[in-house]
Design a protein around this motif. Structure first.
Motif, PDB file in Angstrom:
ATOM      1  N   GLY A 113       0.818  -1.203   0.000  1.00  0.00           N
ATOM      2  CA  GLY A 113       0.000   0.000   0.000  1.00  0.00           C
ATOM      3  C   GLY A 113       0.849   1.249   0.000  1.00  0.00           C
ATOM      4  O   GLY A 113       2.061   1.193   0.203  1.00  0.00           O
ATOM      5  N   PRO A 114       0.213   2.415  -0.246  1.00  0.00           N
ATOM      6  CA  PRO A 114       0.946   3.671  -0.349  1.00  0.00           C
ATOM      7  C   PRO A 114       0.959   4.467   0.950  1.00  0.00           C
ATOM      8  O   PRO A 114       0.057   4.355   1.786  1.00  0.00           O
ATOM      9  CB  PRO A 114       0.158   4.423  -1.418  1.00  0.00           C
ATOM     10  N   LYS A 143      -2.618  -1.232  -6.930  1.00  0.00           N
ATOM     11  CA  LYS A 143      -3.399  -1.366  -5.713  1.00  0.00           C
ATOM     12  C   LYS A 143      -2.672  -2.283  -4.737  1.00  0.00           C
ATOM     13  O   LYS A 143      -1.775  -3.033  -5.132  1.00  0.00           O
ATOM     14  CB  LYS A 143      -4.778  -1.949  -6.032  1.00  0.00           C
ATOM     15  N   PRO A 144      -3.044  -2.244  -3.459  1.00  0.00           N
ATOM     16  CA  PRO A 144      -2.466  -3.209  -2.518  1.00  0.00           C
ATOM     17  C   PRO A 144      -2.694  -4.632  -3.015  1.00  0.00           C
ATOM     18  O   PRO A 144      -3.777  -4.978  -3.471  1.00  0.00           O
ATOM     19  CB  PRO A 144      -3.241  -2.933  -1.218  1.00  0.00           C
ATOM     20  N   GLY A 145      -1.656  -5.430  -2.952  1.00  0.00           N
ATOM     21  CA  GLY A 145      -1.711  -6.801  -3.427  1.00  0.00           C
ATOM     22  C   GLY A 145      -1.148  -6.995  -4.815  1.00  0.00           C
ATOM     23  O   GLY A 145      -0.964  -8.138  -5.272  1.00  0.00           O
ATOM     24  N   TRP A 202       5.630   6.689  -0.796  1.00  0.00           N
ATOM     25  CA  TRP A 202       6.297   5.421  -0.514  1.00  0.00           C
ATOM     26  C   TRP A 202       5.293   4.307  -0.771  1.00  0.00           C
ATOM     27  O   TRP A 202       4.213   4.269  -0.179  1.00  0.00           O
ATOM     28  CB  TRP A 202       6.769   5.380   0.937  1.00  0.00           C
ATOM     29  N   LEU A 203       5.626   3.398  -1.706  1.00  0.00           N
ATOM     30  CA  LEU A 203       4.811   2.215  -1.952  1.00  0.00           C
ATOM     31  C   LEU A 203       5.474   1.059  -1.220  1.00  0.00           C
ATOM     32  O   LEU A 203       6.516   0.553  -1.644  1.00  0.00           O
ATOM     33  CB  LEU A 203       4.707   1.932  -3.452  1.00  0.00           C
ATOM     34  N   ASP A 204       4.871   0.665  -0.127  1.00  0.00           N
ATOM     35  CA  ASP A 204       5.473  -0.347   0.739  1.00  0.00           C
ATOM     36  C   ASP A 204       5.419  -1.721   0.087  1.00  0.00           C
ATOM     37  O   ASP A 204       4.430  -2.083  -0.568  1.00  0.00           O
ATOM     38  CB  ASP A 204       4.726  -0.391   2.077  1.00  0.00           C
ATOM     39  N   LEU A 205       6.492  -2.489   0.265  1.00  0.00           N
ATOM     40  CA  LEU A 205       6.585  -3.832  -0.299  1.00  0.00           C
ATOM     41  C   LEU A 205       6.555  -4.885   0.794  1.00  0.00           C
ATOM     42  O   LEU A 205       6.882  -4.615   1.971  1.00  0.00           O
ATOM     43  CB  LEU A 205       7.876  -3.975  -1.105  1.00  0.00           C
ATOM     44  N   SER A 206       6.205  -6.108   0.415  1.00  0.00           N
ATOM     45  CA  SER A 206       6.164  -7.210   1.376  1.00  0.00           C
ATOM     46  C   SER A 206       7.555  -7.600   1.864  1.00  0.00           C
ATOM     47  O   SER A 206       7.694  -8.273   2.875  1.00  0.00           O
ATOM     48  CB  SER A 206       5.453  -8.426   0.762  1.00  0.00           C
TER      49      SER A 206
END
Length: 335
Positions: free
Chosen positions: A245-246, A326-328, A283-287
């Motif tokens: 998510g952002p 989008k998230p995912g 910031w686009l968070d990553l897994s």
């Protein structure tokens, strides 16, 4: 300019005094090749970003051309061969430049000048904003202060009523999702990010070409951005991850233990948000823990410098990307 009111609406109302265009600390720039600039502008509008719009040929433009060629079923060679020129000719109505009339709103800050380099000193500031109007206009029109000087004159005064020539990075639509935070919608408008974007089903970060590709649900390339990714100290984490998510206009939590080049004695600090922050405007968070896709305070270094393992784009490109995913969304990192 017909869209100047839309641009002005996203900025504060305080006014600066007249400032020479050359006052941004830039060196005199060589003449801009209008033909190359128009090609860059067309590719930028189509979603195949060459990074900074500077009227120069090179690896960034070649990479953008490759993306356009792939998306249009052409031979992918990175050159403006005849089939590619023919495909691009359909967009020749998009001019290389536009003329903008400056207003008090466009010239408004607040600005952060001087901008300290120390994280501890940056943490004491209310925001990490642009240093001056020239730096802001550089990002607004997807270019650099030096290019603005070249398109105008070092003697041009930045004051209300003055007309300046800028790369034609003007967004054609600004009807952003009202569910987005108002401050973020202002940021998108200030960076000339078009509200109409393709929907990405997967992104692929390609280390060999220094690009981030966006693919739709059918696997078709719909956008591509120049990127900086990793270094010998913090290599790109090869594998498949997900976008969680952002975080829009985020603060930055500086932890010197995570940075190999941190100076001795530096302590943890929370840096305020702003386009000149370490991660730019989003910031686009990553897994993958501690990793993300984010902006940068130095757009001219994208694709030419190293990072601490994360994926850096220009502020305008990562803002655009945020509207596509989008998230995912799967994020594939490959050599």
């Amino acid at each position: 300019m017909r869209r100047i009111a839309l641009l002005a609406a996203c900025l504060a109302s305080a006014s600066l005094g007249p400032v020479p265009v050359g006052a941004a600390g830039t060196k005199a720039a060589a003449a801009v090749d209008q033909g190359v600039l128009q090609t860059q502008v067309i590719l930028d509008h189509l979603g195949f970003s060459p990074g900074v719009l500077d009227g120069k040929s090179g690896m960034s433009l070649a990479a953008a051309v490759k993306g356009f060629q792939e998306a249009n079923g052409l031979d992918v060679n990175g050159t403006l061969d005849k089939p590619t020129q023919a495909a691009l000719s359909k967009y020749q109505n998009i001019p290389a430049t536009q003329t903008v009339t400056l207003t008090p709103e466009l010239l408004a800050g607040p600005y952060t000048n001087p901008l300290p380099k120390s994280p501890a000193k940056q943490a004491d500031l209310p925001e990490l904003g642009y240093r001056n109007a020239m730096e802001k206009f550089g990002e607004m029109f997807h270019t650099t202060p030096a290019v603005l000087v070249a398109l105008n004159s070092p003697d041009t005064r930045l004051s209300p009523g003055v007309k300046i020539v800028v790369p034609n990075a003007i967004a054609t639509a600004r009807d952003y999702d009202p569910k987005l935070p108002e401050k973020w919608r202002q940021t998108l408008s200030g960076l000339n990010v078009d509200s109409k974007q393709p929907q990405g089903a997967k992104i692929v970060v390609d280390k060999s070409d220094s690009v981030l590709r966006v693919l739709d649900a059918d696997g078709k390339l719909v956008a591509q951005f120049q990127a900086t990714m990793g270094s010998k100290h913090d290599p790109l984490p090869i594998g498949t991850w997900k976008i969680l998510g952002p975080a829009y206009n985020p603060p930055f939590h500086y932890n010197p233990k995570l940075f190999w080049d941190a100076k001795k004695g530096e302590k943890k600090a929370t840096l305020p948000p702003g386009p000149n922050g370490p991660v730019g405007v989003v910031w686009l968070d990553l897994s993958k823990p501690h990793y993300g896709i984010h902006g940068t305070p130095e757009p001219s270094t994208i694709g030419r410098a190293e990072s601490h393992g994360c994926i850096r784009l220009t502020n305008w490109d990562v803002a655009r990307l945020s509207l596509m995913v989008k998230p995912g969304t799967p994020a594939v990192f490959q050599e």
